[in-house]
Design an enzyme around this catalytic site. Structure first.
Site, PDB file in Angstrom:
ATOM      1  N   TYR A   8      69.860  -9.344  23.749  1.00 38.51           N
ATOM      2  CA  TYR A   8      69.329  -8.250  23.175  1.00 38.51           C
ATOM      3  C   TYR A   8      70.099  -6.881  23.424  1.00 38.51           C
ATOM      4  CZ  TYR A   8      65.344 -11.428  23.955  1.00 38.51           C
ATOM      5  OH  TYR A   8      64.759 -12.659  24.060  1.00 38.51           O
ATOM      6  N   TYR A 136      54.442 -13.436  21.066  1.00 36.61           N
ATOM      7  CA  TYR A 136      56.023 -13.778  21.337  1.00 36.61           C
ATOM      8  C   TYR A 136      56.022 -15.228  22.154  1.00 36.61           C
ATOM      9  CZ  TYR A 136      60.493 -14.103  23.351  1.00 36.61           C
ATOM     10  OH  TYR A 136      61.957 -14.705  23.836  1.00 36.61           O
ATOM     11  N   ASP A 239      50.035 -20.710  24.880  1.00 34.23           N
ATOM     12  CA  ASP A 239      51.289 -20.627  25.670  1.00 34.23           C
ATOM     13  C   ASP A 239      51.196 -19.678  26.750  1.00 34.23           C
ATOM     14  OD1 ASP A 239      53.679 -19.740  26.415  1.00 34.23           O
ATOM     15  OD2 ASP A 239      54.348 -19.014  24.348  1.00 34.23           O
ATOM     16  N   LYS A 268      58.475 -19.826  33.121  1.00 32.20           N
ATOM     17  CA  LYS A 268      58.577 -18.560  33.704  1.00 32.20           C
ATOM     18  C   LYS A 268      58.365 -18.771  35.323  1.00 32.20           C
ATOM     19  CE  LYS A 268      59.303 -14.902  30.501  1.00 32.20           C
ATOM     20  NZ  LYS A 268      58.719 -15.057  29.028  1.00 32.20           N
TER      21      LYS A 268
HETATM   22  C1  LIG Z   1      59.342 -15.696  27.889  1.00 32.89           C
HETATM   23  C2  LIG Z   1      58.266 -16.399  27.039  1.00 32.89           C
HETATM   24  C3  LIG Z   1      58.794 -17.414  26.219  1.00 32.89           C
HETATM   25  C4  LIG Z   1      60.178 -18.209  26.336  1.00 32.89           C
HETATM   26  O1  LIG Z   1      60.494 -18.344  27.539  1.00 32.89           O
HETATM   27  P1  LIG Z   1      62.281 -18.893  27.678  1.00 32.89           P
HETATM   28  O2  LIG Z   1      61.988 -19.534  29.199  1.00 32.89           O
HETATM   29  O3  LIG Z   1      62.735 -17.383  27.649  1.00 32.89           O
HETATM   30  O4  LIG Z   1      62.488 -19.851  26.517  1.00 32.89           O
HETATM   31  C5  LIG Z   1      57.878 -18.343  25.458  1.00 32.89           C
HETATM   32  N1  LIG Z   1      56.430 -17.786  25.457  1.00 32.89           N
HETATM   33  C6  LIG Z   1      56.131 -16.794  26.397  1.00 32.89           C
HETATM   34  C7  LIG Z   1      54.693 -16.188  26.063  1.00 32.89           C
HETATM   35  C8  LIG Z   1      56.976 -15.985  26.897  1.00 32.89           C
HETATM   36  O5  LIG Z   1      56.643 -14.804  27.765  1.00 32.89           O
END
Ligand SMILES: *Cc1c(COP(=O)(O)O)cnc(C)c1O
Length: 417
Positions: A8, A136, A239, A268
């Protein structure tokens, strides 16, 4: 020459990045420079701080056995134990775990799982998703297609992405006015009813929409979404890549609403920031649609590094420490301190303060207000990285009171300078 391309980042105009020589606890050590308190835990994943002795030990112990083996036709103890552990600690009913190597891929797998679930049930016309503004879900193509299409960072790719149905971001806040909540739920009901015949699923970040705008919403909305997805035969995908492992004050954000999704994604914090890894969990109802004599019905996915043994070993140790050291209590203390100190920062340029668990956000009216914050914080020994109209704190849970105070005090100084 820019051999190393940063994320980015406009490589031409961006100032050179700071070089980190080492990291320990909540501190980043700049090469030939000062130590900085990391206020954002390397995009929120370093939940135990850097260079944690017990996590390091888990890595080296596993390394002596094997760094990696493929999961096709083979298995290993850390993968099986972690799968069992995740099933045990996630909301009841999530009984099956599919591993992958990043949150984005975990999202791709969730979407694919939902699509193939309906194919396997002879309803291939159910192939769209409901997603939300301010969402996101990652940077790969399937995930990009369920991110906020206008404000998100992927808008330029709009014409190349699968078309889904977007609903307004839930905007009633954590403690909603009942009328506002009711309106949002009615809107959900109508949208799900209208589109159910071609919907595979609905994907949402539970309680906190993170990177798309730090939007917090009411558990009652998520409870209603669960009920409506069941009513209209739509799979609910949560998610939890950002919210999982304590970030919102519960082990998983779904617990605020006491729901079990059909599919859930973790990433994460899963490996405490040691390496990329993710897990996509499903209920037995979803799993059983793939569990047939027909090989064509199998889930067609398999990342090379899925269930990497070192990743699994470090994840297991991370979960053990989280529980044994009563992290939810630590997170509660962080929340209390953030509420006190962050809310005490007043400025005409501030639109709102939002705090939940180990997340503290200051939203400003005009993103320009935050220009210079990163450099200002650096000079005060703090690593902050605001984006858009948001200055946020998402530290390691091991942060000491004094260290967290230094971060909030730095923000306070910035807003009064
Ligand atoms: C960071 C994030 C992702 C993507 O994860 P990466 O390991 O960077 O591919 C997907 N969904 C959410 C809610 C996130 O915060």
């Amino acid at each position: 020459m820019n051999t190393l391309w940063h994320p980015y980042t406009q490589m031409k105009t961006a100032p050179p990045p700071y070089e980190i020589a080492s990291a320990k606890g909540v501190y980043l050590k700049i090469k030939n420079g000062p130590r900085l308190i990391d206020a954002i835990a390397s995009w929120w994943c370093v939940i135990h701080g850097y260079n944690h002795p017990k996590l390091n030990k888990a890595v080296t112990a596993q390394l002596k056995k094997m760094a990696h083996i493929m999961l096709g036709g083979l298995t290993h103890e850390p993968a099986q134990t972690l799968a069992d552990k995740l099933v045990q600690i996630t909301p009841a009913g999530l009984n099956h775990v599919f591993f992958s190597d990043s949150g984005s891929v975990g999202v791709e797998i969730a979407l694919k799982m939902a699509l193939q679930y309906w194919q396997n049930k002879n309803q291939p016309e159910k192939n769209k998703f409901i997603a939300f503004k301010k969402a996101y879900h990652g940077d790969t193509f399937g995930a990009m297609a369920v991110c906020d299409p206008q404000e998100g960072m992927h808008r330029r790719f709009g014409s190349m992405l699968a078309k889904h149905i977007f609903l307004p971001a839930p905007d009633m806040g954590l403690n909603p006015d009942p009328k506002k909540l009711q309106r949002a739920v009615t809107h959900l009901d109508h949208a799900l009813k209208k589109h159910a015949h071609h919907l595979a699923g609905c994907i949402i970040e539970p309680i906190v929409q993170a990177a798309g705008g730090f939007n917090f919403y009411a558990p009652e909305y998520l409870t209603a979404l669960r009920r409506l997805c069941s009513k209209y035969n739509v799979l609910l995908i949560t998610d939890e890549v950002a919210t999982g492992f304590g970030r919102t004050g519960k082990l998983f954000a779904c617990e605020h609403a006491e729901i079990t999704p059909d599919i859930m994604i973790l990433g994460k914090g899963l490996t405490a920031g040691y390496m990329g890894h993710a897990a996509t969990l499903s209920t037995s109802e979803v799993f059983n649609a793939f569990y047939q004599d027909n090989s064509e019905a199998a889930l067609m996915h398999g990342p090379t590094f899925m269930a990497n043994p070192i990743a699994c070993a470090v994840a297991l140790k991370s979960i053990e420490i989280f529980k044994n050291k009563h992290y939810l209590k630590k997170i509660k203390k962080i929340e209390t301190q953030l509420k006190k100190e962050l809310s005490g920062i007043k400025s005409k340029s501030i639109k709102s303060h939002r705090i939940l668990g180990a997340i503290g956000v200051i939203e400003v009216f005009d993103p320009k207000t935050l220009i210079g914050l990163q450099e200002f914080a650096f000079k005060h020994g703090v690593w902050l990285r605001p984006f858009g109209a948001y200055a946020y704190i998402m530290p390691s849970y091991t942060i000491a009171k004094k260290e967290l105070n230094k971060i909030t005090a730095t923000l306070k100084k910035f807003f009064s300078h």
